[in-house]
Structure formats: structure tokens, C-alpha cells
Design a protein around this motif. Sequence first.
Motif, PDB file in Angstrom:
ATOM      1  N   ILE A   1     -37.247  54.319  55.048  1.00 19.76           N
ATOM      2  CA  ILE A   1     -37.487  55.749  55.302  1.00 19.76           C
ATOM      3  C   ILE A   1     -37.341  56.053  56.786  1.00 19.76           C
ATOM      4  CG2 ILE A   1     -39.257  57.547  55.296  1.00 19.76           C
ATOM      5  CD1 ILE A   1     -40.303  56.400  52.692  1.00 19.76           C
ATOM      6  N   LEU A   2     -37.862  55.174  57.633  1.00 22.24           N
ATOM      7  CA  LEU A   2     -37.771  55.366  59.080  1.00 22.24           C
ATOM      8  C   LEU A   2     -36.318  55.361  59.539  1.00 22.24           C
ATOM      9  CD1 LEU A   2     -39.425  55.672  61.688  1.00 22.24           C
ATOM     10  CD2 LEU A   2     -39.390  53.183  61.899  1.00 22.24           C
TER      11      LEU A   2
ATOM     12  N   ILE B   1     -30.501  49.865  53.707  1.00 24.42           N
ATOM     13  CA  ILE B   1     -31.255  50.044  52.467  1.00 24.42           C
ATOM     14  C   ILE B   1     -30.845  48.995  51.439  1.00 24.42           C
ATOM     15  CG2 ILE B   1     -31.712  51.643  50.566  1.00 24.42           C
ATOM     16  CD1 ILE B   1     -31.298  53.929  52.546  1.00 24.42           C
ATOM     17  N   TYR B   2     -29.549  48.704  51.361  1.00 28.82           N
ATOM     18  CA  TYR B   2     -29.050  47.676  50.456  1.00 28.82           C
ATOM     19  C   TYR B   2     -29.668  46.320  50.766  1.00 28.82           C
ATOM     20  CZ  TYR B   2     -25.780  44.085  48.795  1.00 28.82           C
ATOM     21  OH  TYR B   2     -25.227  42.959  48.235  1.00 28.82           O
TER      22      TYR B   2
ATOM     23  N   LEU C   1     -34.554  58.642  61.255  1.00 27.92           N
ATOM     24  CA  LEU C   1     -34.061  58.555  62.623  1.00 27.92           C
ATOM     25  C   LEU C   1     -32.546  58.741  62.711  1.00 27.92           C
ATOM     26  CD1 LEU C   1     -36.208  55.606  64.054  1.00 27.92           C
ATOM     27  CD2 LEU C   1     -36.531  58.056  64.397  1.00 27.92           C
ATOM     28  N   MET C   2     -31.830  58.316  61.677  1.00 28.43           N
ATOM     29  CA  MET C   2     -30.371  58.366  61.711  1.00 28.43           C
ATOM     30  C   MET C   2     -29.804  59.411  60.756  1.00 28.43           C
ATOM     31  SD  MET C   2     -29.352  54.344  62.099  1.00 28.43           S
ATOM     32  CE  MET C   2     -27.695  54.830  62.593  1.00 28.43           C
TER      33      MET C   2
ATOM     34  N   ALA D   1     -46.422  48.488  48.255  1.00 26.28           N
ATOM     35  CA  ALA D   1     -45.199  49.220  47.885  1.00 26.28           C
ATOM     36  C   ALA D   1     -44.898  50.321  48.903  1.00 26.28           C
ATOM     37  CB  ALA D   1     -45.345  49.808  46.488  1.00 26.28           C
ATOM     38  N   LEU D   2     -45.931  51.026  49.333  1.00 27.48           N
ATOM     39  CA  LEU D   2     -45.729  52.079  50.332  1.00 27.48           C
ATOM     40  C   LEU D   2     -45.302  51.491  51.671  1.00 27.48           C
ATOM     41  CD1 LEU D   2     -48.778  54.396  49.547  1.00 27.48           C
ATOM     42  CD2 LEU D   2     -46.361  54.854  49.073  1.00 27.48           C
TER      43      LEU D   2
END
Length: 281
Positions: free
Chosen positions: A262-263, A210-211, A267-268, A254-255
Motif C-alpha cells: 500500500i505504501l 506487489i507481485y 508513494l508512486m 494480515a494488516l
Amino acid sequence: MEENQKFSTALSHFILIIGIIIITFPIYYALVTSSQSLQTVLSGKTTLLPGGNFLENYKEIFSTNKNIIQGISIWRLLLNSLIVTICITFGKTIISIMSAYAIVYFKFPFQKTAFALIFLTLMLPIEVRIVPTFQMASSLNFLDSYQGLSVPLIASATATFLFRQFFMSIPDELCEAARIDGAGPLRFFFDTILPLSKTSIAALFVILFIYGWNQYLWPLLITTKQSMGTIIIALTQMIANDGTTPWHLVMGVALIAMLPPILVVVLMQKWFVKGLIDSEK
């Protein structure tokens, strides 16, 4: 007693539902806006119900229309973001776990000083060191390259600190048993430390992904070619200052930019939560 417990449970669920609505409403509104025409959005008549231009808008986003993202396909932007994010994530993880392993299990001069210097870098955000970092990247010909987008960001004091704390919680008997069995440092690292660190690595992978995906300032500075831009940079470039911003397409992009993080989280999620719990122990 049971009535108080039922009331407490109902109140907790009510607060959680309100919180979920507040958090997800901007995402829902972006989805609704991306399904309507530009005229509807600019007129201020956007409703909370999806419009009839959903497929048309997203077909335009995924096309190579030069009026959308500076003539660069969104597929190329997503690929750039993915490559940079993977390099940052794996680079940070590998360097951090090796650094923490050396600090905990090896004895060398100024060992505590080395860790203190690594830890002090937490006080220096990228905005403070961005000028010398840019000068170094420029001297190495890293401008407009994947190396320039990823290499200066792969060091992580936070990840090193977390791995160090986890390694210090591992019983010394494991290291002594490995020595008795004749295992060297590399074998002990790969056969013992890495298997025990799987959950911590998974948790850090989510955070670092994410970072890396959401990086904005450094990619904006290090790239001059539109073809090397990331999806986050392209998203900001779609917003014009002359009132011609295609907001229905901006919301769609943006979405799309939100989907990979998000995926990864979905998943993790199990490994992420387990890694945080194990790290606390």
C-alpha cells in the motif's frame, strides 16, 4: 440538460462510494477484529466498532513471543519479504529492459524467434515449471537462501514485452542522431533510452513489487527453515487446524503484511498512472 448531467454525476459518485465500501469493508473488519480479544472473536460477538485491545494485541505481534509465528520475530519475516521483493523487482526490471533493448535495437540471427520464445513463456505459469525449477535450485544449493527465493523469479516475459512495445514507439530519428553524434550502444542506452523509460520503469516497479511481495507457492516450496520464511508464509502458518487459531493476531499480521505494498502504491501513484498512460501512447 443540466439536470441530466447532475443526475449522472450523482449516480456515478453513488456507485463509486458503494464500490469503495465493498472493497474496504474486509480491511476495516480485519482492523476491528485485531483490536478485540480472542474470547470476543471466538464467541462470535465481534462488533463493527474497534475494541479495547488494540495496543495490547499489536504489542504481542511485534514481540518475540514464540507462540505467535513459529518462534520467529515478525521483524525478521518482514525483512525476508522485503529483501526477496527488492531482488525480484530490480532483477525483473533490469533483465527485461536489457532484453527488450537487445531485441529492438540489435540485429542478430533468429531475432524474432528469440522474442517469440520469450513471449511463449507467458503460457507457462510457475505451477507448470515448478518441479524442474526446484530441481535446478536444489542442484545449485539455493534452498533456504535469498538466492533461491528470488533468482528463479526474476525473468519476466510480460515486462520484456511492455518494454519492447515502448521502445518500438520511440522515433528512429533519435537512434540515428545518436549514431551521428558518435554515441555507442551503451551511451545511447544510458543517455537516451533510460531517461525516456522512467515512467514505464516506475509503473512496472509498482506491479512487480506487489507481485514479489505476495509470492506464496515458491517460497513455501524452496524454504524449510522458519527463519527464511516470508510474512505471507508465516500468516498462513498461524492458522491452525485444531481450532486454536489466534484470529485477533492473524488479522493484525494480515494488516501489517498489507502496509508495504500500500505504501509503495501511494508513494508512486503519480508515476504509476503516468507510466501506464505513456505506455499506451
